[in-house]
Motif scaffolding. Structure first.
Motif, short mmCIF file in Angstrom:
data_model
loop_
_atom_site.label_atom_id
_atom_site.label_comp_id
_atom_site.label_asym_id
_atom_site.label_seq_id
_atom_site.Cartn_x
_atom_site.Cartn_y
_atom_site.Cartn_z
N LEU A 1 0.83 -1.19 0.00
CA LEU A 1 0.00 0.00 0.00
C LEU A 1 0.88 1.26 0.00
O LEU A 1 0.59 2.22 -0.71
CB LEU A 1 -0.93 -0.02 1.20
CG LEU A 1 -2.00 1.06 1.24
CD1 LEU A 1 -2.92 0.94 0.02
CD2 LEU A 1 -2.81 0.97 2.51
N LYS A 2 1.96 1.22 0.76
CA LYS A 2 2.86 2.36 0.81
C LYS A 2 3.52 2.58 -0.56
O LYS A 2 3.62 3.72 -1.03
CB LYS A 2 3.93 2.13 1.87
CG LYS A 2 4.89 3.28 2.01
CD LYS A 2 5.94 3.01 3.07
CE LYS A 2 6.93 4.16 3.10
NZ LYS A 2 8.04 3.90 3.99
N ARG A 3 3.95 1.51 -1.18
CA ARG A 3 4.59 1.62 -2.49
C ARG A 3 3.60 2.15 -3.54
O ARG A 3 3.96 2.97 -4.38
CB ARG A 3 5.11 0.25 -2.92
CG ARG A 3 6.21 0.32 -3.95
CD ARG A 3 6.93 -0.97 -4.04
NE ARG A 3 6.26 -1.81 -5.03
CZ ARG A 3 6.57 -3.06 -5.28
NH1 ARG A 3 7.53 -3.66 -4.58
NH2 ARG A 3 5.94 -3.74 -6.19
N PHE A 4 2.35 1.71 -3.48
CA PHE A 4 1.33 2.20 -4.40
C PHE A 4 1.08 3.70 -4.21
O PHE A 4 1.01 4.45 -5.18
CB PHE A 4 0.03 1.43 -4.20
CG PHE A 4 -1.11 1.96 -5.03
CD1 PHE A 4 -1.13 1.76 -6.40
CD2 PHE A 4 -2.15 2.66 -4.45
CE1 PHE A 4 -2.17 2.24 -7.17
CE2 PHE A 4 -3.19 3.14 -5.21
CZ PHE A 4 -3.20 2.93 -6.57
N SER A 5 0.97 4.16 -2.97
CA SER A 5 0.74 5.59 -2.73
C SER A 5 1.93 6.43 -3.18
O SER A 5 1.74 7.53 -3.70
CB SER A 5 0.42 5.85 -1.26
OG SER A 5 1.56 5.63 -0.47
N ASP A 11 3.99 9.90 -9.83
CA ASP A 11 3.68 9.80 -11.26
C ASP A 11 2.84 10.99 -11.72
O ASP A 11 1.96 11.45 -11.03
CB ASP A 11 2.92 8.49 -11.53
CG ASP A 11 2.87 8.16 -13.00
OD1 ASP A 11 3.71 8.67 -13.75
OD2 ASP A 11 1.98 7.38 -13.37
N CYS A 12 3.15 11.47 -12.92
CA CYS A 12 2.39 12.57 -13.52
C CYS A 12 1.18 11.98 -14.24
O CYS A 12 1.33 11.30 -15.25
CB CYS A 12 3.27 13.36 -14.48
SG CYS A 12 2.40 14.68 -15.32
N THR A 13 -0.02 12.26 -13.73
CA THR A 13 -1.24 11.74 -14.34
C THR A 13 -1.80 12.81 -15.27
O THR A 13 -2.31 13.83 -14.82
CB THR A 13 -2.28 11.39 -13.27
OG1 THR A 13 -1.69 10.51 -12.33
CG2 THR A 13 -3.50 10.76 -13.88
N ALA A 14 -1.65 12.58 -16.57
CA ALA A 14 -2.11 13.56 -17.55
C ALA A 14 -2.24 12.90 -18.91
O ALA A 14 -1.67 11.85 -19.17
CB ALA A 14 -1.12 14.72 -17.63
N LEU A 15 -3.00 13.56 -19.78
CA LEU A 15 -3.07 13.15 -21.17
C LEU A 15 -1.95 13.85 -21.92
O LEU A 15 -1.71 15.04 -21.74
CB LEU A 15 -4.42 13.54 -21.77
CG LEU A 15 -5.64 12.85 -21.22
CD1 LEU A 15 -6.91 13.46 -21.81
CD2 LEU A 15 -5.60 11.37 -21.51
N SER A 16 -1.28 13.12 -22.78
CA SER A 16 -0.15 13.68 -23.49
C SER A 16 -0.47 13.85 -24.96
O SER A 16 -1.12 13.01 -25.58
CB SER A 16 1.05 12.75 -23.36
OG SER A 16 2.09 13.17 -24.20
N GLY A 17 0.01 14.94 -25.54
CA GLY A 17 -0.09 15.17 -26.97
C GLY A 17 1.24 14.86 -27.62
O GLY A 17 2.01 15.77 -27.92
N MET A 18 1.52 13.58 -27.78
CA MET A 18 2.80 13.10 -28.32
C MET A 18 3.99 13.67 -27.56
O MET A 18 5.02 14.01 -28.12
CB MET A 18 2.90 13.42 -29.81
CG MET A 18 1.85 12.71 -30.64
SD MET A 18 2.02 12.97 -32.39
CE MET A 18 3.55 12.11 -32.70
N LYS A 19 3.81 13.83 -26.25
CA LYS A 19 4.81 14.36 -25.33
C LYS A 19 5.24 15.79 -25.63
O LYS A 19 6.26 16.27 -25.16
CB LYS A 19 6.02 13.43 -25.24
CG LYS A 19 5.65 12.06 -24.69
CD LYS A 19 6.86 11.22 -24.42
CE LYS A 19 6.43 9.88 -23.87
NZ LYS A 19 7.54 9.00 -23.59
#
Length: 55
Positions: A1-5, A11-19
């Motif tokens: 659970l700690k590793r998941f959090s 991690d960057c949670t976003a939609l990318s436009g071909m980076k």
């Protein structure tokens, strides 16, 4: 659970436009707020013009 959090927070949670760009939640909300504000200003100016035309 700690590793998941740690993974979720790092991690960057976003939609990318071909980076070339990333659409994050805050960016989408910011754009939506700007569009809504612009529309409200346009409605106020339109309403003001209609009142002046009646006189």
């Amino acid at each position: 659970l700690k590793r998941f959090s740690e993974e979720v927070n790092a991690d960057c949670t976003a939609l990318s436009g071909m980076k070339f760009f990333y659409l994050t939640r805050s960016m989408v909300l910011s754009v939506a707020g700007t569009i809504l504000t612009y529309e409200l200003v346009l409605l106020q100016f339109n309403k003001k013009d209609l009142v002046n035309d009646c006189q």
